[in-house]
Design an enzyme around this catalytic site. Structure first.
Site, PDB file in Angstrom:
ATOM      1  N   ASP A 161       0.830  -1.212   0.000  1.00  0.00           N
ATOM      2  CA  ASP A 161       0.000   0.000   0.000  1.00  0.00           C
ATOM      3  C   ASP A 161       0.861   1.257   0.000  1.00  0.00           C
ATOM      4  O   ASP A 161       0.609   2.195   0.749  1.00  0.00           O
ATOM      5  CB  ASP A 161      -0.963  -0.017   1.195  1.00  0.00           C
ATOM      6  CG  ASP A 161      -1.807  -1.282   1.209  1.00  0.00           C
ATOM      7  OD1 ASP A 161      -1.264  -2.360   1.467  1.00  0.00           O
ATOM      8  OD2 ASP A 161      -3.012  -1.191   0.917  1.00  0.00           O
ATOM      9  N   ASP A 190      -1.591  -2.615  -4.098  1.00  0.00           N
ATOM     10  CA  ASP A 190      -1.997  -1.209  -4.006  1.00  0.00           C
ATOM     11  C   ASP A 190      -0.777  -0.326  -4.271  1.00  0.00           C
ATOM     12  O   ASP A 190      -0.072   0.098  -3.348  1.00  0.00           O
ATOM     13  CB  ASP A 190      -2.662  -0.867  -2.670  1.00  0.00           C
ATOM     14  CG  ASP A 190      -4.101  -1.357  -2.613  1.00  0.00           C
ATOM     15  OD1 ASP A 190      -4.578  -1.922  -3.615  1.00  0.00           O
ATOM     16  OD2 ASP A 190      -4.751  -1.155  -1.572  1.00  0.00           O
ATOM     17  N   TYR A 193      -2.340   4.275  -6.356  1.00  0.00           N
ATOM     18  CA  TYR A 193      -3.545   4.987  -5.899  1.00  0.00           C
ATOM     19  C   TYR A 193      -4.030   6.010  -6.914  1.00  0.00           C
ATOM     20  O   TYR A 193      -4.663   7.003  -6.571  1.00  0.00           O
ATOM     21  CB  TYR A 193      -3.337   5.609  -4.504  1.00  0.00           C
ATOM     22  CG  TYR A 193      -3.288   4.560  -3.416  1.00  0.00           C
ATOM     23  CD1 TYR A 193      -2.162   3.766  -3.255  1.00  0.00           C
ATOM     24  CD2 TYR A 193      -4.389   4.315  -2.594  1.00  0.00           C
ATOM     25  CE1 TYR A 193      -2.122   2.765  -2.302  1.00  0.00           C
ATOM     26  CE2 TYR A 193      -4.349   3.313  -1.631  1.00  0.00           C
ATOM     27  CZ  TYR A 193      -3.215   2.545  -1.495  1.00  0.00           C
ATOM     28  OH  TYR A 193      -3.187   1.545  -0.555  1.00  0.00           O
ATOM     29  N   ASN A 227      -6.661  -4.022  -4.566  1.00  0.00           N
ATOM     30  CA  ASN A 227      -7.903  -3.439  -5.097  1.00  0.00           C
ATOM     31  C   ASN A 227      -7.657  -2.159  -5.890  1.00  0.00           C
ATOM     32  O   ASN A 227      -8.387  -1.849  -6.824  1.00  0.00           O
ATOM     33  CB  ASN A 227      -8.912  -3.191  -3.973  1.00  0.00           C
ATOM     34  CG  ASN A 227      -8.343  -2.399  -2.823  1.00  0.00           C
ATOM     35  OD1 ASN A 227      -7.337  -2.807  -2.229  1.00  0.00           O
ATOM     36  ND2 ASN A 227      -8.942  -1.279  -2.494  1.00  0.00           N
ATOM     37  N   HIS A 312      -3.349  -9.720  -0.947  1.00  0.00           N
ATOM     38  CA  HIS A 312      -3.596  -8.330  -0.554  1.00  0.00           C
ATOM     39  C   HIS A 312      -4.482  -8.170   0.676  1.00  0.00           C
ATOM     40  O   HIS A 312      -4.164  -7.422   1.591  1.00  0.00           O
ATOM     41  CB  HIS A 312      -4.185  -7.547  -1.728  1.00  0.00           C
ATOM     42  CG  HIS A 312      -4.309  -6.085  -1.445  1.00  0.00           C
ATOM     43  ND1 HIS A 312      -3.195  -5.275  -1.265  1.00  0.00           N
ATOM     44  CD2 HIS A 312      -5.384  -5.282  -1.258  1.00  0.00           C
ATOM     45  CE1 HIS A 312      -3.585  -4.047  -0.998  1.00  0.00           C
ATOM     46  NE2 HIS A 312      -4.906  -4.016  -0.977  1.00  0.00           N
ATOM     47  N   HIS A 322     -11.512  -2.812   6.796  1.00  0.00           N
ATOM     48  CA  HIS A 322     -11.482  -4.051   6.004  1.00  0.00           C
ATOM     49  C   HIS A 322     -11.658  -5.286   6.895  1.00  0.00           C
ATOM     50  O   HIS A 322     -11.187  -6.364   6.566  1.00  0.00           O
ATOM     51  CB  HIS A 322     -10.180  -4.150   5.196  1.00  0.00           C
ATOM     52  CG  HIS A 322      -9.919  -2.936   4.352  1.00  0.00           C
ATOM     53  ND1 HIS A 322     -10.827  -2.482   3.424  1.00  0.00           N
ATOM     54  CD2 HIS A 322      -8.863  -2.084   4.310  1.00  0.00           C
ATOM     55  CE1 HIS A 322     -10.331  -1.400   2.835  1.00  0.00           C
ATOM     56  NE2 HIS A 322      -9.151  -1.131   3.360  1.00  0.00           N
ATOM     57  N   HIS A 349      -3.385  -3.956   2.394  1.00  0.00           N
ATOM     58  CA  HIS A 349      -4.777  -3.509   2.426  1.00  0.00           C
ATOM     59  C   HIS A 349      -5.124  -2.646   3.634  1.00  0.00           C
ATOM     60  O   HIS A 349      -5.667  -1.563   3.478  1.00  0.00           O
ATOM     61  CB  HIS A 349      -5.707  -4.711   2.326  1.00  0.00           C
ATOM     62  CG  HIS A 349      -7.082  -4.402   1.825  1.00  0.00           C
ATOM     63  ND1 HIS A 349      -7.324  -3.451   0.858  1.00  0.00           N
ATOM     64  CD2 HIS A 349      -8.295  -4.945   2.148  1.00  0.00           C
ATOM     65  CE1 HIS A 349      -8.641  -3.419   0.613  1.00  0.00           C
ATOM     66  NE2 HIS A 349      -9.246  -4.296   1.385  1.00  0.00           N
ATOM     67  N   VAL A 350      -4.864  -3.145   4.844  1.00  0.00           N
ATOM     68  CA  VAL A 350      -5.124  -2.343   6.038  1.00  0.00           C
ATOM     69  C   VAL A 350      -3.898  -1.467   6.274  1.00  0.00           C
ATOM     70  O   VAL A 350      -2.784  -1.972   6.330  1.00  0.00           O
ATOM     71  CB  VAL A 350      -5.372  -3.254   7.259  1.00  0.00           C
ATOM     72  CG1 VAL A 350      -5.585  -2.417   8.517  1.00  0.00           C
ATOM     73  CG2 VAL A 350      -6.564  -4.154   6.994  1.00  0.00           C
ATOM     74  N   HIS A 351      -4.118  -0.162   6.389  1.00  0.00           N
ATOM     75  CA  HIS A 351      -2.986   0.768   6.418  1.00  0.00           C
ATOM     76  C   HIS A 351      -2.399   0.886   7.820  1.00  0.00           C
ATOM     77  O   HIS A 351      -2.467   1.919   8.482  1.00  0.00           O
ATOM     78  CB  HIS A 351      -3.407   2.129   5.870  1.00  0.00           C
ATOM     79  CG  HIS A 351      -3.903   2.023   4.465  1.00  0.00           C
ATOM     80  ND1 HIS A 351      -4.667   2.975   3.851  1.00  0.00           N
ATOM     81  CD2 HIS A 351      -3.725   1.045   3.543  1.00  0.00           C
ATOM     82  CE1 HIS A 351      -4.944   2.579   2.619  1.00  0.00           C
ATOM     83  NE2 HIS A 351      -4.390   1.415   2.413  1.00  0.00           N
TER      84      HIS A 351
HETATM   85 FE   LIG Z   1      -6.128  -2.305  -0.543  1.00  0.00          FE
END
Ligand SMILES: [Fe+2]
Ligand SMILES: *[C@@H]1O[C@H](CO)[C@@H](O)[C@H](O)[C@H]1NC(C)=O
Ligand SMILES: *[C@@H]1O[C@H](CO)[C@@H](O)[C@H](O)[C@H]1NC(C)=O
Ligand SMILES: *[C@@H]1O[C@H](CO)[C@@H](O)[C@H](O)[C@H]1NC(C)=O
Length: 463
Positions: A161, A190, A193, A227, A312, A322, A349-351
């Site tokens: 990410d 990711d 962005y 995603n 991801h 998420h 995915h999870v920041h």
């Molecule tokens: Fe993501």
């Protein structure tokens, strides 16, 4: 007096609450700052000088075992040459020919995106390579991995990410300057962005490519699709999922018998790395399901000791972001991971950052009445979320309370990680937050290999 001692008591209770359920929620609090993209004119996005100079140069492994490399770059003035000139010290120069393509996305037209696979490389050798032949030539280099073998030491970096903010730049700089010296990046998806901007502004894909060049042109980045790679946007006439991503980032999926670039495997040094796609069908009978079912039994742990999975959307995540999104995929594949003794699963995915205990949720079924389905399981992988690269969406700070038993350590800070394989039994894993100096390990763990040394390695049992 009464107030003071009850406050004191409250303090004690709060302190306990931090550690008693499950693992550790780090008390470290990063100061709240907005994550903003670096401006277009920023030094991180510099366009190389010269007519038709190759930009956004990046490399990734080009075959199954590490003797080939895919070299990718973009030219903007004209198509130019898709050739790569390459050589190792004292050896004669060789030339390989690739291909270039453009794509359009809404009102954007890409430059010429070149991909060229260079093959028959020697193991453990420094290669120089030149792109931009005939116009502005640019020289880069990389080192091939040692020959695949069970005790080969090798150091992987982990970033997820990432995006292209000032924080992303800090993450990449920390990774580059980490004294543990990662040799290959495992990227958890990711990337740019771009889709957070009007019409998925694909110029952001170009700036992202220029941003990571300073690392990705010199060591391979192994790609996972997230995603933000989907770019499915019917409202602007874009119906083909993953269009910008698949044009720009090639992977060697065919070498592992995969029909699609979203799931594939590579061997590198002593690791067998399986990349899965959270956003490509994985239900029974789907290509990804069938491929993985055939793939796992092929892993020979006497050859590649370490079995690592990248995907991801995490399966064990205790943030309120998420939450449970990875459940359907976990339900499909978790039993296989336990049966095949996967050592570690990395997700993004999870920041934020999170490391799990070795747990599984495969004993439970709707009839057996087990109401605490997640159990400690020494055959299960450790699940690590490393989605804290620093993208424009900011940190995931909101956690589920109390911390569940499966969660060993969690913290909402930007950073990267290192997985440093020593031999067939031991690997040293560390997580490095951007707020610290480059050598500080904010979280770490000795991994004991699940196949060769399946001894309890949980950090809670060691302490
Ligand atoms: Fe993501
Ligand atoms: C990004 O990081 C590099 C390396 O630390 C630094 O030279 C550069 O100035 C940074 N750029 C921005 C925009 O922060
Ligand atoms: C597994 O790898 C070892 C070491 O390379 C090799 O000797 C053995 O034959 C392989 N096993 C299978 C079933 O291929
Ligand atoms: C494997 O590496 C670990 C950690 O460096 C070390 O303690 C151990 O002795 C090594 N095993 C062998 C067989 O060399």
């Amino acid at each position: 007096m009464i107030i003071k001692s009850s406050l004191h008591l409250l303090g004690l209770v709060l302190n306990l609450a931090v550690v008693c359920n499950g693992g550790i929620t780090s008390p470290f609090v990063r100061k709240a700052e907005k994550t903003v993209d670096m401006p277009y004119e920023s030094d991180a996005f510099q366009v190389p000088h010269g007519y038709n100079a190759p930009q956004q140069v990046h490399i990734t492994q080009g075959d199954h075992k590490g003797k080939a490399m895919i070299v990718s770059w973009v030219t903007v003035d004209e198509k130019g040459s898709s050739k790569v000139l390459f050589w190792s010290e004292g050896q004669k120069k060789r030339m390989a020919e690739g291909k270039a393509k453009t794509y359009t996305y809404h009102d954007y037209t890409s430059g010429y995106i070149h991909h060229c696979t260079i093959r028959n490389l020697e193991y453990n050798t420094k290669y120089y390579y030149v792109v931009g032949i005939g116009h502005t030539e640019r020289l880069f280099w990389f080192v091939t991995p040692p020959e695949v073998g069970p005790d080969v030491t090798y150091t992987f970096g982990l970033m997820g990410d990432l995006g292209q903010t000032f924080d992303s730049n800090s993450t990449l700089t920390h990774y580059e300057e980490n004294p543990l010296k990662g040799q290959t990046v495992l990227n958890l998806g990711d990337l740019s962005y771009a889709d957070n901007h009007p019409n998925h502004d694909n110029v952001k894909w170009d700036t992202f490519g220029r941003f990571i060049e300073r690392s990705a042109a010199y060591q391979p980045w192994i790609w996972t699709a997230g995603n933000h790679e989907i770019d499915y946007a019917p409202e602007i006439g874009e119906y083909k999922p993953f269009k910008p991503y698949t044009h720009r980032y090639n992977v060697p999926h065919k070498a592992s018998g995969s029909p699609a670039p979203f799931f594939y495997s590579i061997k590198r040094a002593s690791a067998y790395i399986i990349v899965l796609s959270s956003y490509t069908a994985y239900g029974k009978y789907t290509p990804q399901y069938q491929w993985l079912e055939q793939e796992l039994p092929k892993v020979n742990r006497s050859e590649t000791s370490w079995l690592i999975v990248l995907l991801h959307s995490p399966w064990y995540n205790s943030y309120n972001y998420h939450y449970m999104e990875g459940e359907s995929m976990r339900v499909m594949f978790e039993l296989w991971f336990v049966q095949h003794k996967v050592d570690v699963v990395f997700a993004g995915h999870v920041h934020a950052y999170e490391r799990s205990e070795r747990v599984s949720n495969i004993a439970y079924n709707i009839e057996n009445g087990k109401c605490s389905p997640v159990v400690k399981d020494q055959s299960a992988p450790v699940y690590i979320t490393i989605g804290d690269g620093g993208n424009i969406e900011g940190l995931a700070t909101n956690m589920r309370e109390p911390q569940p038993d499966y969660s060993a350590y969690r913290e909402a800070s930007f950073g990267h990680a290192i997985f440093d394989i020593k031999n067939r039994t031991h690997a040293f894993y560390s997580w490095h937050r951007n707020d610290d100096g480059v050598a500080v390990k904010a979280d770490s763990m000795w991994f004991f290999n699940r196949y060769h040394h399946p001894v309890d390695d949980s950090t809670s049992s060691q302490s």
